[in-house]
Scaffold this motif. Sequence first.
Motif: not given
Length: 341
Positions: A303-316
């Motif tokens: 729904s977009g009520e909260l954003d989890r993408k911003r909490l992913i600081s690194h991708r390996l």
Amino acid sequence: MKAAVFHDPGQLEMRTDLRAPEPGPNEVIVKVSACGICGSDLHLYRTNAHRGPSLLWTSPEGYEVPGHEYSGTIVGTGSNITDWHIGERVVGVTGGGGFAEYVRVPVNPFQLVRVPDAVSFAEAATTEPLADGLQMVRKANVQPGENVVVYGVGIIGLGVIQALKAMNVRAKQIIAVDVSDSRLAMAVEVGATAVVNPRVDEPIARIGQICGTVPTEFPPMNPPDVAAVIDCAGFLKHMDGPPPLQQALHLLRPKGGRIVCFGAYEDKFPIDFMPVIHKEIAIYGSMGYSPADLEKALDLMASGELDRKRLISHRLTLEHITEAFEVQGSPEAIKVMVTID
């Protein structure tokens, strides 16, 4: 198949010769797209804490594979499975095995849930920690106008703050405590009203300045006006100072204070327990979530009520699994997401 194999503390390797799991009658096989590194995975990696089937899947060859927060696509089903189908996007939660190309998942509402189309695989792999946060907020039962302190604002603690806001808990102050300035900055972004870094300020004194205090004649004390402490940090042997649980006992106001304990403990430690009696404190353990929390976490993301993408600081990638664990243990990291091609 490719998989990350845990040998001993500090010793992880990516192997390509493991046999892929086969589904039992009531299981599905998920092709993993993304798997997050949990705090409990770090405890295991650093100190061998909690080693066993709660964190590790043992392959047919005898190798131990960590990883229990993952998302992917169903590619196989057991003989009794009729309501789940090949090609469905899912979140899986198991006692290990997620840092691999394929993982076996029991079909039950605690361990398998469908992913809405609007949620990416990387976001979906943060579902379990957000569901944990939703349960902790329920247990803390913060009332309008109360002050709450969240110890440890990695992905779990940040999810607690997101849950407090999404569930419209009208706290007066939401105070984040952590030794990482970058995590504290993110805590403010997602809803914390104040932050405390114990390497800069003594937490009890600083929180007393923020919230005010509650002077009490018997026994004589003047603690901060804090109604609830949610401990997402637990006990890390390498950290200086008293553990968060000890600080929480001194932080809470008299009468009706609550502590919710979620963060894992790497070892035993001595503690002054008298504040529990003097203040009549309630202490709640919180392990995991309810099935409804998994669904709610995904609904909030979709729904977009909260954003989890911003909490992913690194991708390996899985090929860099050791680096991924080392990065996750750094103060700058929030959530390291491991992708599996």
